[in-house]
Design a protein around this motif. Sequence first.
Motif, short mmCIF file in Angstrom:
data_model
loop_
_atom_site.label_atom_id
_atom_site.label_comp_id
_atom_site.label_asym_id
_atom_site.label_seq_id
_atom_site.Cartn_x
_atom_site.Cartn_y
_atom_site.Cartn_z
N ARG A 61 -22.66 64.90 90.83
CA ARG A 61 -22.05 65.14 92.13
C ARG A 61 -21.35 63.88 92.63
NH1 ARG A 61 -23.09 64.40 97.51
NH2 ARG A 61 -22.55 66.10 98.94
N LYS A 62 -20.06 64.02 92.93
CA LYS A 62 -19.29 62.91 93.49
C LYS A 62 -19.27 62.98 95.01
CE LYS A 62 -14.67 60.77 93.35
NZ LYS A 62 -15.07 59.39 92.99
N GLN A 63 -18.99 64.18 95.52
CA GLN A 63 -18.98 64.34 96.97
C GLN A 63 -18.97 65.82 97.35
OE1 GLN A 63 -14.90 62.46 97.12
NE2 GLN A 63 -14.58 63.94 98.76
N GLY A 64 -19.53 66.10 98.51
CA GLY A 64 -19.39 67.43 99.07
C GLY A 64 -18.02 67.57 99.71
N LEU A 65 -17.49 68.77 99.69
CA LEU A 65 -16.17 69.03 100.28
C LEU A 65 -16.34 69.95 101.49
CD1 LEU A 65 -14.20 69.68 96.97
CD2 LEU A 65 -14.32 67.55 98.28
N ARG A 66 -15.45 69.79 102.45
CA ARG A 66 -15.57 70.60 103.67
C ARG A 66 -15.50 72.09 103.35
NH1 ARG A 66 -10.88 68.69 107.20
NH2 ARG A 66 -10.00 68.22 105.16
N TYR A 67 -14.64 72.44 102.40
CA TYR A 67 -14.53 73.82 101.94
C TYR A 67 -13.67 73.83 100.68
CZ TYR A 67 -10.22 73.39 104.77
OH TYR A 67 -9.05 72.97 105.31
N GLY A 68 -13.51 75.02 100.10
CA GLY A 68 -12.74 75.15 98.86
C GLY A 68 -11.27 75.40 99.13
N GLU A 69 -10.68 76.30 98.36
CA GLU A 69 -9.26 76.60 98.55
C GLU A 69 -8.99 77.11 99.96
OE1 GLU A 69 -6.85 77.96 94.78
OE2 GLU A 69 -8.77 79.01 94.79
N ASN A 70 -9.97 77.80 100.52
CA ASN A 70 -9.86 78.34 101.87
C ASN A 70 -11.13 78.02 102.65
OD1 ASN A 70 -7.28 79.99 101.53
ND2 ASN A 70 -8.55 80.80 99.87
#
Length: 512
Positions: free
Chosen positions: A209-218
Amino acid sequence: MSKKRALVSVSNKEGIVEFVEALVAKGFEVVSTGGTKKALQEAGVPVIGISEVTGFPEILDGRVKTLHPNIHSGLLAMRERAEHQEQLAELHISPIDLVVVNLYPFKETIAKPNCTFADAIENIDIGGPSMLRAAAKNHQHVTVVVDPKDYPTVIGELSNEQDVTVETKRRLAAKVFRHTAAYDALIAEYLTEAVGEEEPETCTVTYERKQGLRYGENPHQKATFYKKPLADESSIASAVQLHGKELSYNNIHDADAALAIVKEFEEPAVVAVKHMNPCGVGTGETIEQAYGRAYEADPVSIFGGIVAANREIDEATAVKMKDIFLEIIIAPSFTQEALDVLTAKKNLRLLTVPMSRQEQPEAMLTSIHGGLLVQDEDHYGIDEATLSIPTDRKPTDAEWEALKLAWKVVKHVKSNAIVLTNGQMTVGVGAGQMNRVGAADIAITQASERIEGAVMGSDAFFPMGDTVELAGKAGVTAIIQPGGSIRDEESIEMANKYGIAMVMTGVRHFKH
């Protein structure tokens, strides 16, 4: 009531002394091995040597020390089973309540440039995974810790609850099995590559795991960014972010695409990408000149785009870049003056990535519902192709340079793909169309008056002569395409009709 017992054996000694001191203060006796035992003793922590527990010396250069019934019985005994407790008592085996183990540094070993096969094999841990798996299996009774980040949680719960909660034990056990699975997957990958196995019966891969993302494509899709344990330093996964807000899922995809294209060029080059497709590519004698041409290629689509450059960004280039809204700028470096200009834009993401290309293509993994597709990266370039010129006219020197540019770019455009260039920049890009003539029509319309004297690149063959006819009527003077259609002759005749020089490469570049 007998003392609780902890078994401690770690290669990563970060925080281990403080953690074990806290365990001792909670009434634990500590069993340890090798270098860990030495570190604890030097810190004045009371330690029982592993040989005192097994009644057997460490042998074979330390290869065998914990693989013993006195250890594994202590780990696997179920406390609620009277027969297990009776057997432990009969054999004078003490149960082990807490295990702190991390493994030989296999990843760090194979990452070394001078690592030999023998070095790699020697750094495959055997006893460590065995203890971890045994403790994790029996996690209802045994707390197992593999990550120094979990030390505070364990000590905190021991202080407040006198024992680690079942929920935490289960979470830590799950982490152990992820850890050992990743460890084994990396070993499997190393050995599979070493023996040259091209299609193994199972695909075992691991990512960190590098980082969590706020959301995906949408916004309604969850997403996380993982990287390979030994990711190429010139990849987006290894990029260093100097400035700007956090990367999004789409940012990472687009940045990866931009980086792949700009690495195609030896000369100063700049690539602008929108939605995984290049909207402008420019080359020049300087990176400022290259950026100017990439911008001119499509000044509308570059707005909100991702830009990658294969040279350091200087102040003059930065001033031009600042004039429009860009999401990301990727470069091998930025001068301090350029940083002063660009960091004035709070949200603009600035990434540094070395521009070297990998010698060997990497396996590309694409998930589908219920499965996984694996293929090599498309590193096939024009220098590897067997070129043929079936038309009456051969390309001029200037056309050759323009055709090379078109061929470098078109392989990175979503199929069906058509790219128009003038040798210094793209002038039209038709991407992702259901038919090739439709892609050509888009590229030609975008090129407008710049079409005169431009050349065309096509990622796959022309199924009939209509695309070549469209190009000829628009003013295209040369075409590069794979060839291989049963109706190639129709395209060749059409090219001859319009005086177009056509080069066939024999290699297509579909990109889905």
